[in-house]
Design a protein around this motif. Sequence first.
Motif, PDB file in Angstrom:
ATOM      1  N   PHE A  33      30.756  24.868  36.719  1.00  0.00           N
ATOM      2  CA  PHE A  33      30.409  25.994  37.280  1.00  0.00           C
ATOM      3  C   PHE A  33      29.450  26.624  37.263  1.00  0.00           C
ATOM      4  O   PHE A  33      28.944  26.440  35.977  1.00  0.00           O
ATOM      5  N   VAL A  34      29.403  28.002  37.859  1.00  0.00           N
ATOM      6  CA  VAL A  34      27.633  28.254  37.128  1.00  0.00           C
ATOM      7  C   VAL A  34      28.629  29.762  37.235  1.00  0.00           C
ATOM      8  O   VAL A  34      28.881  30.868  38.698  1.00  0.00           O
ATOM      9  N   PHE A  35      27.707  31.006  36.611  1.00  0.00           N
ATOM     10  CA  PHE A  35      27.753  32.411  36.180  1.00  0.00           C
ATOM     11  C   PHE A  35      26.920  33.365  36.015  1.00  0.00           C
ATOM     12  O   PHE A  35      26.208  32.559  35.306  1.00  0.00           O
ATOM     13  N   ASN A  36      26.624  34.105  37.034  1.00  0.00           N
ATOM     14  CA  ASN A  36      25.178  34.806  36.920  1.00  0.00           C
ATOM     15  C   ASN A  36      25.584  36.119  36.761  1.00  0.00           C
ATOM     16  O   ASN A  36      26.552  36.983  37.833  1.00  0.00           O
ATOM     17  N   GLY A  37      25.318  37.081  35.528  1.00  0.00           N
ATOM     18  CA  GLY A  37      26.126  38.300  35.185  1.00  0.00           C
ATOM     19  C   GLY A  37      25.156  39.383  34.477  1.00  0.00           C
ATOM     20  O   GLY A  37      23.947  38.054  34.318  1.00  0.00           O
ATOM     21  N   PHE A  38      25.449  39.640  33.795  1.00  0.00           N
ATOM     22  CA  PHE A  38      25.048  39.928  32.471  1.00  0.00           C
ATOM     23  C   PHE A  38      25.436  40.661  30.864  1.00  0.00           C
ATOM     24  O   PHE A  38      27.311  40.341  30.932  1.00  0.00           O
ATOM     25  N   ALA A  39      24.820  40.833  30.143  1.00  0.00           N
ATOM     26  CA  ALA A  39      25.580  41.160  29.160  1.00  0.00           C
ATOM     27  C   ALA A  39      25.007  42.495  28.223  1.00  0.00           C
ATOM     28  O   ALA A  39      23.386  42.912  28.628  1.00  0.00           O
ATOM     29  N   GLY A  40      25.534  44.023  28.625  1.00  0.00           N
ATOM     30  CA  GLY A  40      24.850  45.317  28.012  1.00  0.00           C
ATOM     31  C   GLY A  40      25.477  45.564  29.188  1.00  0.00           C
ATOM     32  O   GLY A  40      25.062  45.957  30.279  1.00  0.00           O
ATOM     33  N   ALA A  41      26.076  47.085  29.123  1.00  0.00           N
ATOM     34  CA  ALA A  41      26.657  47.804  30.314  1.00  0.00           C
ATOM     35  C   ALA A  41      25.773  48.976  29.964  1.00  0.00           C
ATOM     36  O   ALA A  41      25.779  49.707  31.496  1.00  0.00           O
ATOM     37  N   ASP A  42      24.904  49.393  29.656  1.00  0.00           N
ATOM     38  CA  ASP A  42      23.642  49.820  29.766  1.00  0.00           C
ATOM     39  C   ASP A  42      22.440  49.565  30.219  1.00  0.00           C
ATOM     40  O   ASP A  42      22.119  48.654  29.831  1.00  0.00           O
ATOM     41  N   ARG A  43      22.604  49.824  31.739  1.00  0.00           N
ATOM     42  CA  ARG A  43      21.630  49.107  32.623  1.00  0.00           C
ATOM     43  C   ARG A  43      19.732  48.500  32.007  1.00  0.00           C
ATOM     44  O   ARG A  43      19.122  47.640  32.031  1.00  0.00           O
ATOM     45  N   GLN A  44      19.197  49.395  30.840  1.00  0.00           N
ATOM     46  CA  GLN A  44      18.211  49.681  30.453  1.00  0.00           C
ATOM     47  C   GLN A  44      17.936  48.695  29.336  1.00  0.00           C
ATOM     48  O   GLN A  44      16.667  48.412  29.255  1.00  0.00           O
ATOM     49  N   HIS A  45      19.338  48.231  28.699  1.00  0.00           N
ATOM     50  CA  HIS A  45      19.170  47.063  27.465  1.00  0.00           C
ATOM     51  C   HIS A  45      19.823  46.088  28.036  1.00  0.00           C
ATOM     52  O   HIS A  45      20.656  44.851  27.372  1.00  0.00           O
ATOM     53  N   SER A  46      20.605  45.955  29.375  1.00  0.00           N
ATOM     54  CA  SER A  46      21.317  44.454  29.939  1.00  0.00           C
ATOM     55  C   SER A  46      20.573  43.147  30.044  1.00  0.00           C
ATOM     56  O   SER A  46      19.604  43.276  30.280  1.00  0.00           O
ATOM     57  N   LEU A  47      21.155  42.325  29.798  1.00  0.00           N
ATOM     58  CA  LEU A  47      20.704  41.125  29.344  1.00  0.00           C
ATOM     59  C   LEU A  47      20.939  40.341  30.729  1.00  0.00           C
ATOM     60  O   LEU A  47      21.945  40.031  30.173  1.00  0.00           O
ATOM     61  N   PRO A  48      20.251  40.189  31.572  1.00  0.00           N
ATOM     62  CA  PRO A  48      20.922  39.141  32.324  1.00  0.00           C
ATOM     63  C   PRO A  48      21.195  37.694  31.575  1.00  0.00           C
ATOM     64  O   PRO A  48      20.436  37.250  31.059  1.00  0.00           O
ATOM     65  N   VAL A  49      22.459  37.370  32.230  1.00  0.00           N
ATOM     66  CA  VAL A  49      23.082  35.873  31.818  1.00  0.00           C
ATOM     67  C   VAL A  49      23.031  34.669  32.818  1.00  0.00           C
ATOM     68  O   VAL A  49      23.519  35.202  33.771  1.00  0.00           O
ATOM     69  N   ARG A  50      23.372  33.283  33.024  1.00  0.00           N
ATOM     70  CA  ARG A  50      23.148  32.161  33.286  1.00  0.00           C
ATOM     71  C   ARG A  50      24.215  30.981  32.336  1.00  0.00           C
ATOM     72  O   ARG A  50      23.581  31.036  31.104  1.00  0.00           O
ATOM     73  N   ILE A  51      25.665  31.053  32.954  1.00  0.00           N
ATOM     74  CA  ILE A  51      26.274  30.743  32.254  1.00  0.00           C
ATOM     75  C   ILE A  51      27.029  29.217  32.961  1.00  0.00           C
ATOM     76  O   ILE A  51      27.072  29.514  33.875  1.00  0.00           O
ATOM     77  N   ILE A  52      25.918  27.997  32.726  1.00  0.00           N
ATOM     78  CA  ILE A  52      27.190  27.206  33.256  1.00  0.00           C
ATOM     79  C   ILE A  52      27.701  26.391  32.594  1.00  0.00           C
ATOM     80  O   ILE A  52      27.609  25.786  31.597  1.00  0.00           O
TER      81      ILE A  52
END
Length: 526
Positions: free
Chosen positions: A101-120
């Motif tokens: 199961f894979v989740f593609n999303g973000f950590a950080g609600a400020d778009r300028q400092h948001s980190l794209p994360v993939r969690i498997i």
Amino acid sequence: MATSVWYDLRQKHTGIIHINLPIPRLVELSLQHGEGHLTESGALRVSTGKYTGRSPNDKFIVDTPSVHDEIWWGNNQSVSEEAFGRLYHKVLDYLGDKELFVFNGFAGADRQHSLPVRIINELAWHNLFVQQLFLRPEDTGWPVPEEAGFTVLCAPGFQAVPDEDGTNSEAFVILHFEQKLILIGGTYYAGEMKKSIFSILNYLLPRQGTLSMHCSANQGSRGDVALFFGLSGTGKTSLSADPERFLIGDDEHGWNDNGVFNFEGGCYAKCIHLTYKNEPQIWDAIKFGTVLENVVFDEQKRSLDFNSEEITENTRAAYPVSYIPGSIYPGTGGHPETILFLTADAFGVLPPVVRLSPDQAMYYFLSGYTSKLAGTERGVTEPQATFSACFGSPFLPLSPVVYANLLKDKIAAHKTRVFLINTGWQGGPYGIGKRISIQHTRQMVSAAMAGALDQVCYTTHPVFNLSVPLTCPGVPADILQPQTTWSDPKAYEIAALKLAAMFHKNFANFAGMPATISAAGPFPGL
């Protein structure tokens, strides 16, 4: 090892891979796979087995030349690139035929400092957890990230062999900054995924001038923002979930030139002894889509027992911040007007509310004091002082002085008021005294945020050198001075001096701090 985890996985994997499944489907699959039970409230109840909390002795950072000189190694364990590579390929082989199961999303609600994360994930409920805890593309309106800023590979069913793999046990949480990869195995406790991403942001953001913080945050009707720092059990989640204010987030935030922003899209609340009366917003958030970890329940009636510590005192509820009425999503706010440091003093000697000077704010931020209680850990037979720098040292890759200096600059720039709130005991230590009522604590917090404590008269505590208000709206004056709540004044003095000595000993770790900050603790010479 290849630089793309996603590429490596797909090269070896022969099973089914689900990507960003909807919440109801993840709940269904969790139940079909026997991973949990549906409770009477609609929440999914799961067990994490042997590990019912984080395992700090099993967390490592891969020691590479690019990070070696920056990492606070006194606080972090190292592992070699070679050992990491061997373990990485073992985990890939283990997952080779698993349904993933894979989740593609973000950590950080400020778009300028948001980190794209993939969690498997190996488990459907783990993927449900991270979808509820992090920022989902469909909720933010941001496009699904094509490439992950960091990837988490979580295989709880894989157990390391310490003699072969260089770990301390079968469990491991390993951060590789160069490969942008977090490797987790041997533990089913979902909080490891959450806190690993937090550790990554604690490395990346300060180097960009953004302060990363272990705190909750909320906002008043006039746009005033408050931050609540504190270790587990001090009340961050409970006090920030205020029906009169708007929740920004309950645990992890950044503070940059635009203001504060939540790192997550969900909450991870302790729910031991949870009641509707004391915490109505959290109580109502335990419904369909919420993940309950290790809460005792009746398998026939599917009823929950929040008071039972049979499995662990660290029972948890994970739910999206949108389950809290009036919450702000994605969680952003202006610059804080008020900061509250929360401590649960089991010695019963700290005042319930004090105002801190800028130097005292640095002293108590670096100290990060609270206390462990008797019975919560094996071998703990009486209250024990716990000092966790910046109220979150297990998650700090960098020296705490880095975060303290950033906080000092931001407090000065925005004239933020700072208070220390004791949510612990009075009238004696744990087992003799009584815990300060959450109703009184809420009144003190409200008064601090509203500015009602700015003009009242203060007195100086004779041991801790702290400014204690003589009055506080809605709070009996006799509980504001802790020494008057003890039946034996001498016993209070002895207990206070004992804790003060612990502060002095701990702060010796920060010998390089300016003298004004070092002198801002308990009176020198005590």
